[in-house]
Design a protein around this motif. Structure first.
Motif, mmCIF file in Angstrom:
data_model
loop_
_atom_site.group_PDB
_atom_site.id
_atom_site.type_symbol
_atom_site.label_atom_id
_atom_site.label_comp_id
_atom_site.label_asym_id
_atom_site.label_seq_id
_atom_site.Cartn_x
_atom_site.Cartn_y
_atom_site.Cartn_z
ATOM 1 N N SER A 1 -9.208 -21.151 1.103
ATOM 2 C CA SER A 1 -10.257 -21.746 1.934
ATOM 3 C C SER A 1 -9.726 -23.075 2.451
ATOM 4 C CB SER A 1 -11.545 -21.954 1.121
ATOM 5 O OG SER A 1 -11.307 -22.819 0.017
ATOM 6 N N PRO A 2 -10.191 -23.567 3.569
ATOM 7 C CA PRO A 2 -9.671 -24.808 4.140
ATOM 8 C C PRO A 2 -9.742 -25.970 3.151
ATOM 9 C CG PRO A 2 -11.036 -23.670 5.736
ATOM 10 C CD PRO A 2 -11.180 -22.927 4.455
ATOM 11 N N GLY A 3 -8.582 -26.622 2.950
ATOM 12 C CA GLY A 3 -8.494 -27.774 2.062
ATOM 13 C C GLY A 3 -8.355 -27.440 0.596
ATOM 14 N N GLU A 4 -8.320 -26.162 0.219
ATOM 15 C CA GLU A 4 -8.289 -25.766 -1.186
ATOM 16 C C GLU A 4 -7.007 -25.043 -1.582
ATOM 17 O OE1 GLU A 4 -10.501 -26.628 -3.332
ATOM 18 O OE2 GLU A 4 -11.836 -27.579 -1.870
ATOM 19 N N GLY A 5 -6.002 -25.026 -0.724
ATOM 20 C CA GLY A 5 -4.766 -24.328 -1.067
ATOM 21 C C GLY A 5 -4.908 -22.817 -0.909
ATOM 22 N N THR A 6 -3.862 -22.092 -1.341
ATOM 23 C CA THR A 6 -3.815 -20.645 -1.136
ATOM 24 C C THR A 6 -3.229 -19.970 -2.377
ATOM 25 O OG1 THR A 6 -3.499 -20.923 1.247
ATOM 26 C CG2 THR A 6 -2.916 -18.790 0.319
ATOM 27 N N ARG A 7 -3.773 -18.788 -2.683
ATOM 28 C CA ARG A 7 -3.254 -17.966 -3.782
ATOM 29 C C ARG A 7 -2.974 -16.563 -3.253
ATOM 30 N NH1 ARG A 7 -5.728 -14.277 -7.461
ATOM 31 N NH2 ARG A 7 -4.589 -14.079 -9.465
ATOM 32 N N ILE A 8 -1.724 -16.138 -3.408
ATOM 33 C CA ILE A 8 -1.315 -14.788 -3.046
ATOM 34 C C ILE A 8 -1.048 -14.032 -4.341
ATOM 35 C CG2 ILE A 8 0.365 -13.368 -1.816
ATOM 36 C CD1 ILE A 8 -1.256 -15.054 0.063
ATOM 37 N N PHE A 9 -1.716 -12.892 -4.527
ATOM 38 C CA PHE A 9 -1.536 -12.107 -5.750
ATOM 39 C C PHE A 9 -1.179 -10.677 -5.354
ATOM 40 C CE2 PHE A 9 -3.109 -9.426 -9.241
ATOM 41 C CZ PHE A 9 -2.390 -9.984 -10.297
ATOM 42 N N ALA A 10 0.019 -10.240 -5.729
ATOM 43 C CA ALA A 10 0.491 -8.899 -5.418
ATOM 44 C C ALA A 10 0.693 -8.129 -6.720
ATOM 45 C CB ALA A 10 1.808 -8.944 -4.646
ATOM 46 N N VAL A 11 0.291 -6.854 -6.724
ATOM 47 C CA VAL A 11 0.457 -6.004 -7.902
ATOM 48 C C VAL A 11 0.955 -4.636 -7.446
ATOM 49 C CG1 VAL A 11 -1.962 -5.312 -7.836
ATOM 50 C CG2 VAL A 11 -0.659 -5.035 -9.938
ATOM 51 N N LEU A 12 1.933 -4.130 -8.203
ATOM 52 C CA LEU A 12 2.478 -2.802 -7.924
ATOM 53 C C LEU A 12 2.404 -1.970 -9.199
ATOM 54 C CD1 LEU A 12 5.610 -3.486 -5.704
ATOM 55 C CD2 LEU A 12 3.548 -2.278 -5.059
ATOM 56 N N ALA B 1 0.829 -1.211 0.000
ATOM 57 C CA ALA B 1 0.000 0.000 0.000
ATOM 58 C C ALA B 1 0.859 1.254 0.000
ATOM 59 C CB ALA B 1 -0.939 -0.009 1.213
ATOM 60 N N GLU B 2 2.010 1.223 0.660
ATOM 61 C CA GLU B 2 2.907 2.376 0.667
ATOM 62 C C GLU B 2 3.371 2.737 -0.737
ATOM 63 O OE1 GLU B 2 6.080 1.468 3.293
ATOM 64 O OE2 GLU B 2 4.901 1.782 5.126
ATOM 65 N N LEU B 3 3.440 1.751 -1.626
ATOM 66 C CA LEU B 3 3.876 1.984 -2.997
ATOM 67 C C LEU B 3 2.703 2.084 -3.956
ATOM 68 C CD1 LEU B 3 6.891 -0.516 -3.088
ATOM 69 C CD2 LEU B 3 6.901 1.912 -2.521
ATOM 70 N N GLY B 4 1.487 2.152 -3.439
ATOM 71 C CA GLY B 4 0.308 2.259 -4.287
ATOM 72 C C GLY B 4 -0.175 0.933 -4.830
ATOM 73 N N GLY B 5 0.313 -0.172 -4.280
ATOM 74 C CA GLY B 5 -0.079 -1.500 -4.752
ATOM 75 C C GLY B 5 -1.156 -2.125 -3.906
ATOM 76 N N ALA B 6 -1.415 -3.408 -4.175
ATOM 77 C CA ALA B 6 -2.468 -4.124 -3.451
ATOM 78 C C ALA B 6 -2.101 -5.598 -3.349
ATOM 79 C CB ALA B 6 -3.813 -3.959 -4.150
ATOM 80 N N LEU B 7 -2.664 -6.241 -2.319
ATOM 81 C CA LEU B 7 -2.446 -7.663 -2.091
ATOM 82 C C LEU B 7 -3.808 -8.348 -2.000
ATOM 83 C CD1 LEU B 7 -0.280 -9.896 -1.369
ATOM 84 C CD2 LEU B 7 -0.965 -9.498 1.008
ATOM 85 N N THR B 8 -3.950 -9.449 -2.754
ATOM 86 C CA THR B 8 -5.184 -10.238 -2.719
ATOM 87 C C THR B 8 -4.856 -11.648 -2.245
ATOM 88 O OG1 THR B 8 -6.093 -8.974 -4.578
ATOM 89 C CG2 THR B 8 -7.148 -11.070 -4.047
ATOM 90 N N VAL B 9 -5.563 -12.109 -1.226
ATOM 91 C CA VAL B 9 -5.361 -13.446 -0.671
ATOM 92 C C VAL B 9 -6.624 -14.260 -0.920
ATOM 93 C CG1 VAL B 9 -4.827 -14.789 1.393
ATOM 94 C CG2 VAL B 9 -3.820 -12.511 1.098
ATOM 95 N N THR B 10 -6.469 -15.360 -1.639
ATOM 96 C CA THR B 10 -7.604 -16.247 -1.931
ATOM 97 C C THR B 10 -7.298 -17.630 -1.360
ATOM 98 O OG1 THR B 10 -8.006 -15.038 -3.991
ATOM 99 C CG2 THR B 10 -9.073 -17.181 -3.739
#
Length: 390
Positions: free
Chosen positions: A373-384, A362-371
């Motif tokens: 759910s239990p048992g379904e793995g994880t997706r981290i998406f960062a954009v700057l 956020a300090e650089l004007g970007g965003a982080l999305t975390v997707t």
């Protein structure tokens, strides 16, 4: 009241005084001169001399306000004499006296001095009325009305101005106190933000490095007797981890690592992190890293996001495969990290790591999305949102 308001008030007062001075010249000095214009006796030249002396004194006061020879009190004394003289010569003088009343309040040093000069001017005008011929009762009445009205109106105006100055002082003190409190609040906020930033940096660098070293050291100690070869490899990993952390610390402060004259790019930095992660965990990593040239702050932010995400995979996910994609999209630099682990509920997550990543981006004007759910793995998406060169 701030400095700009006070400056505006002073400017308006100067404008009002200039208007009054112009009116005084037109309605005070000019009428006596015009009144005796057609006369051919000594009255004409005496009146002109008196008005000229008053005008000269007034100009000297206006042009040389700091000159000790030209003092406001001397000008007011000349004004009193001229009012008395013109009252004698022109058979009246009440109008000239009334028009000149503000002069006494403008140039007198104190209220008492102003009232004294007004009383002296009224006395001189009345003497001129009684001395001149013919006697004019109307001039006497208007002179007395002017005397009373000038004193009362002047006292009221002084009261109003004094009240305004007192209020301005109170408002100024309140403004200074508010500014002081605001400065203290900004200082505390800055200190809190700096503490948060330091905590985030320590968590993303020193804490992650030490955690990795501790895990490797425990594994190496446990295998010293049963598997010395594996322990030796783990010791090498400890040394490499420490060196890489040192290099990252140098990048963080803007200094190149020893023996490296240029800072490394984002993709090579991520490859080193992923290679170490594979070596330490034995997990499968599928990486697609586009060689993107971006600024140092962007590089550091995405490197920290990658380190934190991989640390969470190691500690919590129980995954077998990790995917990492670095690309340049329409919104800027995009980093995606996925795993096939246990997953979790992002809404219920209370870890410092995710919040730290969000704050850093956020300090650089970007965003982080975390997707996830239990048992379904994880997706981290960062954009700057930064321009990149591929």
């Amino acid at each position: 009241m701030d400095q700009q308001s006070r400056t505006g008030d002073r400017f308006r007062i100067r404008i009002v005084r200039r208007w009054y001075h112009g009116c005084w010249v037109l309605m005070g000095l000019c009428p006596p001169v015009i009144a005796v214009h057609d006369r051919m006796d000594a009255t004409k030249y005496t009146t002109w001399a008196l008005v000229a002396a008053l005008a000269f004194t007034y100009l000297a006061l206006r042009l040389f306000p700091g000159n000790p020879v030209v003092r406001p009190g001397r000008f007011l004394g000349v004004l009193v004499l001229v009012l008395g003289g013109t009252a004698i010569l022109l058979d009246g003088g009440a109008a000239f006296f009334i028009v000149s009343l503000p002069m006494f309040w403008i140039y007198a040093a104190t209220q008492r001095q102003a009232i004294g000069f007004i009383a002296a001017a009224a006395t001189a005008t009345l003497i001129g009325n009684f001395t001149g011929s013919p006697f004019s009762p109307g001039n006497v009445v208007f002179t007395l009305i002017g005397l009373a009205g000038g004193i009362l109106l002047g006292l009221w105006m002084d009261r109003v101005l004094e009240h305004g100055e007192q209020r301005a002082r109170v408002l100024g003190a309140e403004l200074e106190r508010t500014q002081s409190e605001l400065a203290v609040a900004h200082q505390r906020q800055g200190a809190a933000e700096e503490r948060e930033r330091l905590a985030r940096e320590i968590h993303d660098t020193l804490a992650q490095g030490f955690a990795s070293i501790v895990v490797l050291a425990e594994a190496a100690r446990a295998g010293l007797e049963t598997d010395p070869e594996a322990s030796a490899g783990q010791l090498v990993s400890i040394e490499r981890t420490a060196r890489e952390n040192l290099a990252e610390a140098r990048i963080l402060v803007g200094a190149p690592a020893a023996g490296d004259s240029r800072p490394g790019g984002l993709a090579p930095a991520l490859r080193r992190i992923l290679d170490r992660f594979v070596e330490d965990t034995g997990l499968t990593v599928d990486a697609e890293l586009l060689d993107i040239d971006c600024d140092q702050r962007t590089t550091i932010a995405l490197v920290r996001c990658t380190q934190e995400s991989l640390a969470n995979v190691r500690k919590h996910a129980g995954a077998a495969t990790v995917g990492v994609v670095l690309a340049g999209g329409p919104a800027g630099v995009e980093l995606e990290i996925t795993d096939d682990g246990a997953g979790f509920s992002p809404v219920a997550a209370r870890g410092f790591g995710l919040n730290g990543m969000r704050a850093r981006l956020a300090e650089l004007g970007g965003a982080l999305t975390v997707t996830s759910s239990p048992g379904e793995g994880t997706r981290i998406f960062a954009v700057l949102p930064t321009r990149v060169r591929t």
